[in-house]
Design a protein around this motif. Sequence first.
Motif, mmCIF file in Angstrom:
data_model
loop_
_atom_site.group_PDB
_atom_site.id
_atom_site.type_symbol
_atom_site.label_atom_id
_atom_site.label_comp_id
_atom_site.label_asym_id
_atom_site.label_seq_id
_atom_site.Cartn_x
_atom_site.Cartn_y
_atom_site.Cartn_z
ATOM 1 N N ASP A 1 -60.293 -16.802 -44.281
ATOM 2 C CA ASP A 1 -61.031 -17.804 -43.513
ATOM 3 C C ASP A 1 -61.070 -17.409 -42.037
ATOM 4 N N GLU A 2 -62.242 -17.539 -41.422
ATOM 5 C CA GLU A 2 -62.427 -17.164 -40.017
ATOM 6 C C GLU A 2 -61.538 -17.959 -39.069
ATOM 7 N N ARG A 3 -61.100 -19.148 -39.487
ATOM 8 C CA ARG A 3 -60.241 -19.965 -38.624
ATOM 9 C C ARG A 3 -58.827 -19.412 -38.525
ATOM 10 N N ILE A 4 -58.475 -18.509 -39.439
ATOM 11 C CA ILE A 4 -57.155 -17.884 -39.400
ATOM 12 C C ILE A 4 -57.305 -16.555 -38.680
ATOM 13 N N GLU A 5 -56.660 -16.457 -37.533
ATOM 14 C CA GLU A 5 -56.764 -15.264 -36.701
ATOM 15 C C GLU A 5 -56.091 -14.066 -37.351
ATOM 16 N N LYS A 6 -54.887 -14.289 -37.882
ATOM 17 C CA LYS A 6 -54.132 -13.197 -38.481
ATOM 18 C C LYS A 6 -52.998 -13.759 -39.329
ATOM 19 N N LEU A 7 -52.748 -13.123 -40.474
ATOM 20 C CA LEU A 7 -51.568 -13.416 -41.286
ATOM 21 C C LEU A 7 -50.737 -12.147 -41.351
ATOM 22 N N SER A 8 -49.480 -12.282 -41.030
ATOM 23 C CA SER A 8 -48.558 -11.158 -41.055
ATOM 24 C C SER A 8 -47.402 -11.532 -41.974
ATOM 25 N N LEU A 9 -47.103 -10.674 -42.940
ATOM 26 C CA LEU A 9 -46.053 -10.974 -43.912
ATOM 27 C C LEU A 9 -44.812 -10.150 -43.656
ATOM 28 N N GLU A 10 -43.683 -10.822 -43.783
ATOM 29 C CA GLU A 10 -42.393 -10.199 -43.541
ATOM 30 C C GLU A 10 -41.459 -10.589 -44.681
ATOM 31 N N LEU A 11 -40.933 -9.594 -45.389
ATOM 32 C CA LEU A 11 -39.999 -9.840 -46.489
ATOM 33 C C LEU A 11 -38.725 -10.470 -45.952
ATOM 34 N N GLN A 12 -38.273 -11.524 -46.598
ATOM 35 C CA GLN A 12 -37.039 -12.197 -46.200
ATOM 36 C C GLN A 12 -35.909 -11.741 -47.129
ATOM 37 N N SER A 13 -34.852 -11.222 -46.548
ATOM 38 C CA SER A 13 -33.678 -10.801 -47.320
ATOM 39 C C SER A 13 -32.668 -11.939 -47.282
ATOM 40 N N LEU A 14 -32.579 -12.669 -48.372
ATOM 41 C CA LEU A 14 -31.696 -13.832 -48.431
ATOM 42 C C LEU A 14 -30.302 -13.421 -48.897
ATOM 43 N N THR A 15 -29.298 -14.077 -48.336
ATOM 44 C CA THR A 15 -27.931 -13.867 -48.800
ATOM 45 C C THR A 15 -27.766 -14.610 -50.133
ATOM 46 N N TYR A 16 -26.662 -14.377 -50.800
ATOM 47 C CA TYR A 16 -26.401 -15.096 -52.056
ATOM 48 C C TYR A 16 -26.374 -16.600 -51.818
ATOM 49 N N GLU A 17 -25.762 -16.997 -50.733
ATOM 50 C CA GLU A 17 -25.679 -18.425 -50.413
ATOM 51 C C GLU A 17 -27.069 -19.013 -50.167
ATOM 52 N N GLN A 18 -27.888 -18.319 -49.396
ATOM 53 C CA GLN A 18 -29.244 -18.807 -49.126
ATOM 54 C C GLN A 18 -30.067 -18.857 -50.407
ATOM 55 N N LEU A 19 -29.933 -17.839 -51.226
ATOM 56 C CA LEU A 19 -30.655 -17.802 -52.502
ATOM 57 C C LEU A 19 -30.251 -18.974 -53.384
ATOM 58 N N ASN A 20 -28.960 -19.249 -53.433
ATOM 59 C CA ASN A 20 -28.460 -20.391 -54.192
ATOM 60 C C ASN A 20 -29.048 -21.696 -53.646
ATOM 61 N N GLN A 21 -29.093 -21.826 -52.338
ATOM 62 C CA GLN A 21 -29.638 -23.037 -51.724
ATOM 63 C C GLN A 21 -31.130 -23.192 -52.009
ATOM 64 N N VAL A 22 -31.876 -22.098 -51.978
ATOM 65 C CA VAL A 22 -33.315 -22.169 -52.277
ATOM 66 C C VAL A 22 -33.527 -22.685 -53.691
#
Length: 188
Positions: free
Chosen positions: A125-146
Amino acid sequence: MLDVALVFLVKSVNAYLASRTGSSLGEVEPSRIVDDGGKWAIKEDHLGAAIINVEEERLFKAQLPETTLVNGRQLVVEPELKLNLHVLFAANFRQYDQALRYVSYVLMYFQSNPVFTPRDSPGLDERIEKLSLELQSLTYEQLNQVWAFVGGKQLPSVVYKVRMVALQDRTPAVGVPVTRIDAQVHGR
């Protein structure tokens, strides 16, 4: 605009998957991960993409609204709200190795296509200037919380931070401009 960004990413990954696999098996669908009954909301032998968090991008935030005068009226448009999305891609497959294969395809696609702009991605969509993706490396604790937050047992998955989706209400606030300032100073 959140829906537009997520649907664009899903369509892009699906086009890549179709070119790599030659089938519709494993298509990505924008979806909740778990339904209200605690069952998987992702179809079997498919990937699901869900926004699991939205955060404001404060570093690039404009502080002042835009003001213009039109026909003697002051129009005020508030600054854009710039957001980062955390998108979870989860694979619900009967066979574990297939789930891993399709999560790998998602990783490969975004590794080779980390940035999307309307100029190089006609479907964006023209209204979106840019999308930039960044892989998130989650810890075991964060993964459990997600997965506890999502309400399901862990599936093979990956989380990406998608920068920057900008939201703006283009309907201006209308007011009467300040044309005169009076000040009185009283001495003691």
